[in-house]
Design a protein around this motif. Structure first.
Motif, PDB file in Angstrom:
ATOM      1  N   LEU A   1       0.764  -1.269  -0.099  1.00 59.03           N
ATOM      2  CA  LEU A   1       0.176  -0.014   0.083  1.00 59.03           C
ATOM      3  C   LEU A   1       0.909   1.110  -0.024  1.00 59.03           C
ATOM      4  O   LEU A   1       0.464   2.241  -0.616  1.00 59.03           O
ATOM      5  CB  LEU A   1      -0.963   0.090   1.207  1.00 59.03           C
ATOM      6  N   MET A   2       1.930   1.269   0.670  1.00 57.90           N
ATOM      7  CA  MET A   2       2.918   2.249   0.805  1.00 57.90           C
ATOM      8  C   MET A   2       3.506   2.650  -0.652  1.00 57.90           C
ATOM      9  O   MET A   2       3.607   3.869  -1.056  1.00 57.90           O
ATOM     10  CB  MET A   2       3.955   2.144   1.809  1.00 57.90           C
ATOM     11  N   LEU A   3       3.692   1.596  -1.348  1.00 58.54           N
ATOM     12  CA  LEU A   3       4.380   1.538  -2.557  1.00 58.54           C
ATOM     13  C   LEU A   3       3.596   2.329  -3.495  1.00 58.54           C
ATOM     14  O   LEU A   3       3.726   3.515  -4.299  1.00 58.54           O
ATOM     15  CB  LEU A   3       4.790   0.568  -3.081  1.00 58.54           C
ATOM     16  N   LEU A   4       2.357   1.910  -3.614  1.00 57.53           N
ATOM     17  CA  LEU A   4       1.232   2.469  -4.417  1.00 57.53           C
ATOM     18  C   LEU A   4       0.930   3.925  -4.103  1.00 57.53           C
ATOM     19  O   LEU A   4       1.029   4.738  -5.067  1.00 57.53           O
ATOM     20  CB  LEU A   4       0.079   1.748  -4.279  1.00 57.53           C
ATOM     21  N   GLU A   5       0.850   4.365  -2.782  1.00 54.19           N
ATOM     22  CA  GLU A   5       0.625   5.796  -2.497  1.00 54.19           C
ATOM     23  C   GLU A   5       1.755   6.580  -2.730  1.00 54.19           C
ATOM     24  O   GLU A   5       1.672   7.642  -3.322  1.00 54.19           O
ATOM     25  CB  GLU A   5       0.403   5.578  -0.873  1.00 54.19           C
ATOM     26  N   ARG A   6       3.162   5.874  -2.756  1.00 57.28           N
ATOM     27  CA  ARG A   6       4.421   6.765  -3.184  1.00 57.28           C
ATOM     28  C   ARG A   6       4.481   7.057  -4.509  1.00 57.28           C
ATOM     29  O   ARG A   6       5.225   7.953  -4.925  1.00 57.28           O
ATOM     30  CB  ARG A   6       5.510   6.257  -2.563  1.00 57.28           C
ATOM     31  N   HIS A   7       3.645   6.336  -5.292  1.00 52.11           N
ATOM     32  CA  HIS A   7       3.755   6.640  -6.776  1.00 52.11           C
ATOM     33  C   HIS A   7       2.460   7.087  -7.219  1.00 52.11           C
ATOM     34  O   HIS A   7       2.249   6.951  -8.453  1.00 52.11           O
ATOM     35  CB  HIS A   7       4.016   5.125  -7.522  1.00 52.11           C
ATOM     36  N   ASP A   8       1.575   7.677  -6.184  1.00 55.05           N
ATOM     37  CA  ASP A   8       0.222   8.010  -6.846  1.00 55.05           C
ATOM     38  C   ASP A   8      -0.755   7.175  -7.533  1.00 55.05           C
ATOM     39  O   ASP A   8      -1.211   7.572  -8.576  1.00 55.05           O
ATOM     40  CB  ASP A   8       0.494   9.585  -7.664  1.00 55.05           C
ATOM     41  N   ILE A   9      -0.475   5.873  -7.551  1.00 53.17           N
ATOM     42  CA  ILE A   9      -1.554   4.854  -7.887  1.00 53.17           C
ATOM     43  C   ILE A   9      -2.718   4.637  -7.047  1.00 53.17           C
ATOM     44  O   ILE A   9      -2.539   4.549  -5.970  1.00 53.17           O
ATOM     45  CB  ILE A   9      -0.676   3.522  -8.221  1.00 53.17           C
ATOM     46  N   ALA A  10      -3.860   5.062  -7.609  1.00 48.52           N
ATOM     47  CA  ALA A  10      -5.156   4.920  -6.958  1.00 48.52           C
ATOM     48  C   ALA A  10      -5.362   3.431  -6.577  1.00 48.52           C
ATOM     49  O   ALA A  10      -5.921   2.576  -7.505  1.00 48.52           O
ATOM     50  CB  ALA A  10      -6.305   5.501  -7.993  1.00 48.52           C
ATOM     51  N   ALA A  11      -5.027   3.136  -5.553  1.00 46.86           N
ATOM     52  CA  ALA A  11      -5.333   1.763  -5.012  1.00 46.86           C
ATOM     53  C   ALA A  11      -6.706   1.142  -5.100  1.00 46.86           C
ATOM     54  O   ALA A  11      -6.709  -0.021  -5.260  1.00 46.86           O
ATOM     55  CB  ALA A  11      -4.759   1.736  -3.398  1.00 46.86           C
ATOM     56  N   ASP A  12      -7.697   2.132  -5.065  1.00 49.88           N
ATOM     57  CA  ASP A  12      -8.961   1.405  -5.355  1.00 49.88           C
ATOM     58  C   ASP A  12      -9.405   1.137  -6.705  1.00 49.88           C
ATOM     59  O   ASP A  12     -10.499   0.465  -6.992  1.00 49.88           O
ATOM     60  CB  ASP A  12      -9.927   2.211  -4.417  1.00 49.88           C
ATOM     61  N   SER A  13      -8.329   1.781  -7.733  1.00 52.60           N
ATOM     62  CA  SER A  13      -8.820   1.420  -9.088  1.00 52.60           C
ATOM     63  C   SER A  13      -7.917   0.432  -9.748  1.00 52.60           C
ATOM     64  O   SER A  13      -7.967   0.163 -10.901  1.00 52.60           O
ATOM     65  CB  SER A  13      -8.758   2.678  -9.854  1.00 52.60           C
ATOM     66  N   VAL A  14      -6.993  -0.262  -9.056  1.00 52.31           N
ATOM     67  CA  VAL A  14      -5.970  -1.351  -9.584  1.00 52.31           C
ATOM     68  C   VAL A  14      -5.996  -2.586  -8.776  1.00 52.31           C
ATOM     69  O   VAL A  14      -6.399  -2.619  -7.603  1.00 52.31           O
ATOM     70  CB  VAL A  14      -4.661  -0.898  -9.729  1.00 52.31           C
ATOM     71  N   ALA A  15      -5.854  -3.759  -9.412  1.00 47.81           N
ATOM     72  CA  ALA A  15      -5.445  -5.074  -8.644  1.00 47.81           C
ATOM     73  C   ALA A  15      -4.176  -4.987  -9.007  1.00 47.81           C
ATOM     74  O   ALA A  15      -3.033  -4.586  -9.591  1.00 47.81           O
ATOM     75  CB  ALA A  15      -5.951  -6.141  -9.669  1.00 47.81           C
ATOM     76  N   THR A  16      -3.268  -5.798  -8.001  1.00 45.49           N
ATOM     77  CA  THR A  16      -2.028  -6.076  -7.499  1.00 45.49           C
ATOM     78  C   THR A  16      -1.546  -7.379  -7.698  1.00 45.49           C
ATOM     79  O   THR A  16      -2.273  -8.227  -7.195  1.00 45.49           O
ATOM     80  CB  THR A  16      -1.506  -5.182  -6.280  1.00 45.49           C
ATOM     81  N   ALA A  17      -0.278  -7.586  -7.974  1.00 48.22           N
ATOM     82  CA  ALA A  17       0.261  -8.787  -7.850  1.00 48.22           C
ATOM     83  C   ALA A  17       1.834  -8.589  -7.465  1.00 48.22           C
ATOM     84  O   ALA A  17       2.663  -7.783  -7.765  1.00 48.22           O
ATOM     85  CB  ALA A  17       0.249  -9.763  -9.263  1.00 48.22           C
ATOM     86  N   VAL A  18       2.256  -9.644  -6.690  1.00 47.63           N
ATOM     87  CA  VAL A  18       3.848  -9.589  -6.294  1.00 47.63           C
ATOM     88  C   VAL A  18       4.308 -10.667  -6.501  1.00 47.63           C
ATOM     89  O   VAL A  18       3.837 -11.847  -6.070  1.00 47.63           O
ATOM     90  CB  VAL A  18       3.834  -9.064  -4.672  1.00 47.63           C
ATOM     91  N   ASN A  19       5.375 -10.784  -7.336  1.00 45.14           N
ATOM     92  CA  ASN A  19       6.031 -11.881  -7.767  1.00 45.14           C
ATOM     93  C   ASN A  19       5.034 -12.786  -8.613  1.00 45.14           C
ATOM     94  O   ASN A  19       5.232 -14.204  -8.054  1.00 45.14           O
ATOM     95  CB  ASN A  19       6.998 -12.665  -6.769  1.00 45.14           C
ATOM     96  N   GLY A  20       4.355 -12.338  -9.092  1.00 48.12           N
ATOM     97  CA  GLY A  20       3.253 -13.230  -9.825  1.00 48.12           C
ATOM     98  C   GLY A  20       2.011 -13.731  -9.062  1.00 48.12           C
ATOM     99  O   GLY A  20       1.071 -14.499  -9.515  1.00 48.12           O
ATOM    100  N   GLN A  21       2.035 -13.470  -7.665  1.00 47.98           N
ATOM    101  CA  GLN A  21       0.978 -13.921  -6.885  1.00 47.98           C
ATOM    102  C   GLN A  21      -0.015 -12.728  -6.569  1.00 47.98           C
ATOM    103  O   GLN A  21       0.399 -11.592  -6.156  1.00 47.98           O
ATOM    104  CB  GLN A  21       1.369 -14.364  -5.576  1.00 47.98           C
TER     105      GLN A  21
END
Length: 69
Positions: free
Chosen positions: A22-42
């Protein structure tokens, strides 16, 4: 202060650690409620982003959620 290096949407980034998804998304001005996320393919559900601590060399992708029925 330590830093963490990882990839966000195929771009290298370096930010202060510790770092959650969540901090990463916020620091890059990515609207967290409008995207899906994956870390290392998960897939990481929205509710878990604030608790998902990122590690060095993680690969983070954001993408448009797929809605169907």
């Amino acid at each position: 202060m330590s830093t963490i290096r990882l990839h966000l949407n195929e771009q290298p980034v370096e930010l202060p650690a510790p770092l959650t998804l969540l901090m990463l998304l916020e620091r890059h001005d990515i609207a967290a409620d409008s995207v899906a996320t994956a870390v290392n393919g998960q897939f990481v559900p929205r509710a878990q982003r604030a608790h998902h601590t990122l590690q060095a060399h993680d690969v983070v992708l954001t993408f448009q959620p797929i809605v169907g029925g």
